[in-house]
Design a protein around this motif. Structure first.
Motif, PDB file in Angstrom:
ATOM      1  N   ASP A 148      22.538  14.529 112.313  1.00 59.90           N
ATOM      2  CA  ASP A 148      21.388  13.699 112.611  1.00 59.90           C
ATOM      3  C   ASP A 148      20.841  12.956 111.500  1.00 59.90           C
ATOM      4  O   ASP A 148      20.384  11.734 111.568  1.00 59.90           O
ATOM      5  CB  ASP A 148      20.189  14.591 113.253  1.00 59.90           C
ATOM      6  N   ALA A 149      20.895  13.632 110.238  1.00 57.41           N
ATOM      7  CA  ALA A 149      20.363  12.910 108.957  1.00 57.41           C
ATOM      8  C   ALA A 149      21.311  11.564 108.827  1.00 57.41           C
ATOM      9  O   ALA A 149      20.927  10.587 108.496  1.00 57.41           O
ATOM     10  CB  ALA A 149      20.133  13.739 107.918  1.00 57.41           C
ATOM     11  N   LEU A 150      22.557  11.793 109.005  1.00 61.28           N
ATOM     12  CA  LEU A 150      23.712  10.845 109.028  1.00 61.28           C
ATOM     13  C   LEU A 150      23.417   9.768 109.931  1.00 61.28           C
ATOM     14  O   LEU A 150      23.489   8.603 109.623  1.00 61.28           O
ATOM     15  CB  LEU A 150      25.150  11.307 108.939  1.00 61.28           C
ATOM     16  N   ARG A 151      23.157  10.016 111.044  1.00 59.57           N
ATOM     17  CA  ARG A 151      22.926   9.049 111.977  1.00 59.57           C
ATOM     18  C   ARG A 151      21.711   8.263 111.623  1.00 59.57           C
ATOM     19  O   ARG A 151      21.570   7.147 111.866  1.00 59.57           O
ATOM     20  CB  ARG A 151      22.556   9.712 113.598  1.00 59.57           C
ATOM     21  N   MET A 152      20.679   8.956 111.160  1.00 61.96           N
ATOM     22  CA  MET A 152      19.392   8.441 110.911  1.00 61.96           C
ATOM     23  C   MET A 152      19.299   7.262 109.815  1.00 61.96           C
ATOM     24  O   MET A 152      19.111   6.301 109.749  1.00 61.96           O
ATOM     25  CB  MET A 152      18.313   9.290 110.294  1.00 61.96           C
ATOM     26  N   GLY A 153      20.558   7.656 108.732  1.00 61.84           N
ATOM     27  CA  GLY A 153      20.980   6.851 107.696  1.00 61.84           C
ATOM     28  C   GLY A 153      21.683   5.481 108.265  1.00 61.84           C
ATOM     29  O   GLY A 153      21.462   4.360 107.397  1.00 61.84           O
ATOM     30  N   ILE A 154      22.549   5.681 109.116  1.00 62.81           N
ATOM     31  CA  ILE A 154      23.219   4.424 109.834  1.00 62.81           C
ATOM     32  C   ILE A 154      22.368   3.506 110.398  1.00 62.81           C
ATOM     33  O   ILE A 154      22.276   2.400 110.165  1.00 62.81           O
ATOM     34  CB  ILE A 154      24.105   4.940 110.770  1.00 62.81           C
ATOM     35  N   PHE A 155      21.249   4.193 111.204  1.00 63.24           N
ATOM     36  CA  PHE A 155      20.029   3.199 111.615  1.00 63.24           C
ATOM     37  C   PHE A 155      19.327   2.578 110.483  1.00 63.24           C
ATOM     38  O   PHE A 155      18.852   1.270 110.875  1.00 63.24           O
ATOM     39  CB  PHE A 155      19.396   3.911 112.603  1.00 63.24           C
ATOM     40  N   ALA A 156      18.899   3.421 109.459  1.00 65.34           N
ATOM     41  CA  ALA A 156      18.291   2.576 108.411  1.00 65.34           C
ATOM     42  C   ALA A 156      19.079   1.428 107.886  1.00 65.34           C
ATOM     43  O   ALA A 156      18.556   0.529 107.399  1.00 65.34           O
ATOM     44  CB  ALA A 156      17.853   3.920 107.385  1.00 65.34           C
ATOM     45  N   LEU A 157      20.426   1.953 107.717  1.00 69.31           N
ATOM     46  CA  LEU A 157      21.184   0.619 107.137  1.00 69.31           C
ATOM     47  C   LEU A 157      21.101  -0.563 108.029  1.00 69.31           C
ATOM     48  O   LEU A 157      21.124  -1.617 107.208  1.00 69.31           O
ATOM     49  CB  LEU A 157      22.653   1.482 106.949  1.00 69.31           C
ATOM     50  N   ASN A 158      21.295  -0.249 109.431  1.00 69.62           N
ATOM     51  CA  ASN A 158      21.097  -1.664 110.210  1.00 69.62           C
ATOM     52  C   ASN A 158      19.750  -2.201 109.999  1.00 69.62           C
ATOM     53  O   ASN A 158      19.966  -3.382 109.901  1.00 69.62           O
ATOM     54  CB  ASN A 158      21.491  -1.039 111.466  1.00 69.62           C
ATOM     55  N   LYS A 159      18.814  -1.433 109.984  1.00 74.25           N
ATOM     56  CA  LYS A 159      17.606  -2.090 109.891  1.00 74.25           C
ATOM     57  C   LYS A 159      17.395  -2.924 108.641  1.00 74.25           C
ATOM     58  O   LYS A 159      16.587  -4.054 108.417  1.00 74.25           O
ATOM     59  CB  LYS A 159      16.359  -0.923 109.951  1.00 74.25           C
ATOM     60  N   GLU A 160      17.710  -2.305 107.488  1.00 73.23           N
ATOM     61  CA  GLU A 160      17.647  -3.011 106.053  1.00 73.23           C
ATOM     62  C   GLU A 160      18.515  -4.222 106.041  1.00 73.23           C
ATOM     63  O   GLU A 160      18.067  -5.206 105.583  1.00 73.23           O
ATOM     64  CB  GLU A 160      18.249  -1.777 105.000  1.00 73.23           C
ATOM     65  N   GLY A 178      20.214  -5.747 108.641  1.00 76.48           N
ATOM     66  CA  GLY A 178      20.312  -6.575 109.899  1.00 76.48           C
ATOM     67  C   GLY A 178      21.831  -6.597 110.501  1.00 76.48           C
ATOM     68  O   GLY A 178      22.443  -7.919 110.789  1.00 76.48           O
ATOM     69  N   LEU A 179      22.668  -5.752 110.269  1.00 80.24           N
ATOM     70  CA  LEU A 179      24.074  -5.804 110.535  1.00 80.24           C
ATOM     71  C   LEU A 179      24.342  -6.049 112.048  1.00 80.24           C
ATOM     72  O   LEU A 179      25.311  -6.940 112.468  1.00 80.24           O
ATOM     73  CB  LEU A 179      24.735  -4.517 110.224  1.00 80.24           C
ATOM     74  N   ILE A 180      23.568  -5.499 113.116  1.00 80.07           N
ATOM     75  CA  ILE A 180      23.580  -5.704 114.286  1.00 80.07           C
ATOM     76  C   ILE A 180      22.154  -6.136 114.873  1.00 80.07           C
ATOM     77  O   ILE A 180      21.236  -5.435 114.989  1.00 80.07           O
ATOM     78  CB  ILE A 180      23.878  -4.227 115.090  1.00 80.07           C
ATOM     79  N   ASN A 181      22.142  -7.487 115.531  1.00 79.68           N
ATOM     80  CA  ASN A 181      20.694  -7.734 115.963  1.00 79.68           C
ATOM     81  C   ASN A 181      20.853  -7.888 117.687  1.00 79.68           C
ATOM     82  O   ASN A 181      19.813  -7.368 118.079  1.00 79.68           O
ATOM     83  CB  ASN A 181      20.781  -9.305 115.478  1.00 79.68           C
ATOM     84  N   ASN A 182      21.928  -7.885 118.071  1.00 78.43           N
ATOM     85  CA  ASN A 182      21.827  -8.001 119.540  1.00 78.43           C
ATOM     86  C   ASN A 182      22.954  -6.919 120.014  1.00 78.43           C
ATOM     87  O   ASN A 182      23.965  -6.897 119.905  1.00 78.43           O
ATOM     88  CB  ASN A 182      22.340  -9.357 120.116  1.00 78.43           C
ATOM     89  N   VAL A 183      22.252  -5.534 120.364  1.00 76.26           N
ATOM     90  CA  VAL A 183      22.734  -4.342 120.789  1.00 76.26           C
ATOM     91  C   VAL A 183      23.855  -4.716 121.981  1.00 76.26           C
ATOM     92  O   VAL A 183      24.986  -4.163 121.708  1.00 76.26           O
ATOM     93  CB  VAL A 183      21.960  -3.122 120.917  1.00 76.26           C
TER      94      VAL A 183
END
Length: 82
Positions: free
Chosen positions: A29-41, A43-48
């Motif tokens: 779960d911590a890794l998953r949270m890190g992935i989402f934080a990476l995207n938020k930081e 903007g790798l994926i804007n339109n899911v």
């Protein structure tokens, strides 16, 4: 996607501490949270929805290529309804 990872040093300590302090239920779960934080930081994926659709289409095309199938033309598809 299934991946097996082994962390040592600081990444391991960070994951364990995230679980210990209650930020995440598990290291996964911590890794998953890190992935989402990476995207938020970044903007790798804007339109899911668009990204998920493109991924599904690529997978379908790969499967069709492996099996030798081809898309129907518009005429072939509509011929069933005439």
């Amino acid at each position: 996607m299934h991946t097996t990872l082994r962390f040592q040093g600081l990444p391991e300590i960070i994951l364990e501490k995230a679980v210990r302090v209650g930020l995440a239920r598990s290291k996964t779960d911590a890794l998953r949270m890190g992935i989402f934080a990476l995207n938020k930081e970044y903007g790798l994926i804007n339109n899911v929805e668009e990204e998920m659709g493109e991924k599904a289409l690529r997978k379908e095309e790969e499967e069709m290529k492996k099996s030798g199938k081809k898309y129907l033309t518009e005429e072939q598809a509509l011929s069933k309804y005439k």
